[in-house]
Design an enzyme around this catalytic site. Structure first.
Site, PDB file in Angstrom:
ATOM      1  N   ASP A 173      10.303   5.303  10.687  1.00  0.00           N
ATOM      2  CA  ASP A 173       9.116   4.640  11.237  1.00  0.00           C
ATOM      3  C   ASP A 173       8.642   3.655  10.171  1.00  0.00           C
ATOM      4  O   ASP A 173       8.047   4.048   9.174  1.00  0.00           O
ATOM      5  CB  ASP A 173       8.040   5.687  11.552  1.00  0.00           C
ATOM      6  N   ASP A 197       5.926   1.275  17.329  1.00  0.00           N
ATOM      7  CA  ASP A 197       5.317   2.453  16.706  1.00  0.00           C
ATOM      8  C   ASP A 197       4.388   3.160  17.686  1.00  0.00           C
ATOM      9  O   ASP A 197       4.368   4.402  17.763  1.00  0.00           O
ATOM     10  CB  ASP A 197       4.577   2.070  15.429  1.00  0.00           C
ATOM     11  N   ARG A 198       3.619   2.377  18.455  1.00  0.00           N
ATOM     12  CA  ARG A 198       2.757   2.968  19.486  1.00  0.00           C
ATOM     13  C   ARG A 198       3.605   3.647  20.564  1.00  0.00           C
ATOM     14  O   ARG A 198       3.279   4.745  21.030  1.00  0.00           O
ATOM     15  CB  ARG A 198       1.858   1.905  20.105  1.00  0.00           C
ATOM     16  N   ASN A 200       3.404  -1.054   8.342  1.00  0.00           N
ATOM     17  CA  ASN A 200       2.987  -2.195   7.538  1.00  0.00           C
ATOM     18  C   ASN A 200       2.860  -1.858   6.060  1.00  0.00           C
ATOM     19  O   ASN A 200       2.978  -2.744   5.210  1.00  0.00           O
ATOM     20  CB  ASN A 200       1.648  -2.723   8.061  1.00  0.00           C
ATOM     21  N   LYS A 210       8.083   5.865   6.889  1.00  0.00           N
ATOM     22  CA  LYS A 210       8.144   7.309   7.082  1.00  0.00           C
ATOM     23  C   LYS A 210       9.555   7.669   7.541  1.00  0.00           C
ATOM     24  O   LYS A 210      10.135   6.956   8.367  1.00  0.00           O
ATOM     25  CB  LYS A 210       7.120   7.766   8.115  1.00  0.00           C
ATOM     26  N   ARG A 261       4.039   1.578   4.702  1.00  0.00           N
ATOM     27  CA  ARG A 261       4.960   2.612   4.244  1.00  0.00           C
ATOM     28  C   ARG A 261       6.097   2.778   5.239  1.00  0.00           C
ATOM     29  O   ARG A 261       5.989   2.401   6.400  1.00  0.00           O
ATOM     30  CB  ARG A 261       4.242   3.953   4.087  1.00  0.00           C
TER      31      ARG A 261
END
Length: 242
Positions: free
Chosen positions: A6, A101-102, A9, A13, A11
């Site tokens: 993931d 991401d959403r 902006n 993950k 980091r």
């Protein structure tokens, strides 16, 4: 094995898992500047055969990740938002324009919880998305996260600092006033949407979620890394990765 990424902006993950396993063999987060350390963090574990990447950080970051992970003989999947997947239907007028991401957070939320949901990702930006019991994404909001709000006040005003204050009922210092005001802006947006969707449970994720969770009055579950869970669900149900 599959590696889920993931790319936000601020980091990256990551989570390494077998497709049939509900636990992460290895997971964590890295600043963009530390991407080169990722192969070393993964080295003690079985190598991935598939890499799923949900990226909102731009093409350059994805290119860096591909280069860093080139040593793994893995198939790369650049995940995009679609009209439907894994039991969720995308209500955006143009489904492909929904931030991936959403989208992955919605897929992860549906895999965890039935019923009406409010899916909140609290990071650099805060997103507040409505998912009904039938799996329809109704729409949602985007606003600056608390840190961005604080930075904007420091950058665009002459007298206000980049404050490190505390949450107070009646703030009596500028630092506390900024901290409390920007925090309440986040909480107020979440609870205003929940007031219009009152039979829902709020699933809260993202780096700023520990700051918000204690202050929310709506029913809330704090979940780590919802987009990673969505990527794993996508691999299982749509990509047939085993």
């Amino acid at each position: 094995m599959m590696l889920c990424l993931d790319c936000g902006n601020s980091r990256i993950k990551y989570g390494l898992s077998a497709a049939t396993d509900d636990r992460w063999r290895c997971s964590g987060s890295l600043e963009h500047a530390a991407l080169a350390s990722l192969p070393g963090l993964l080295a003690p574990y079985p190598p991935p055969q598939h890499i799923l990447c949900a990226n909102v950080a731009g093409e350059a970051i994805e290119a860096q990740l591909r280069a860093v992970l080139h040593g793994f003989a893995a198939q790369w999947h650049s995940v995009r938002s679609t009209a439907q997947a894994a039991g969720v239907r995308n209500g955006y007028q143009n489904p492909g324009q929904l931030g991936v991401d959403r989208w992955c957070a919605l897929l992860g939320a549906r895999s965890l919880q039935a019923g009406n949901l409010l899916v909140v990702m609290a990071g650099t930006a805060t997103t507040i998305d409505v998912l009904d019991a039938e799996g329809n994404f109704r729409g949602g909001l985007i606003l600056p996260g608390q840190s961005l709000m604080r930075q904007a006040l420091a950058r665009d005003t002459a007298a206000l600092p980049l404050a490190e204050g505390a949450c107070e009922r009646w703030p009596q210092t500028t630092a506390d006033a900024i901290h409390t005001g920007t925090l309440f802006a986040q909480l107020g947006a979440i609870e205003r949407v929940w007031a219009a969707w009152p039979d829902s449970i709020c699933l809260l994720s993202g780096g700023a979620s520990p700051l918000l969770a204690p202050h929310l009055t709506c029913p809330t579950r704090q979940i780590a890394d919802l987009p990673l869970l969505g990527l794993r669900q996508l691999a299982r149900q749509e990509l047939n990765i085993s």
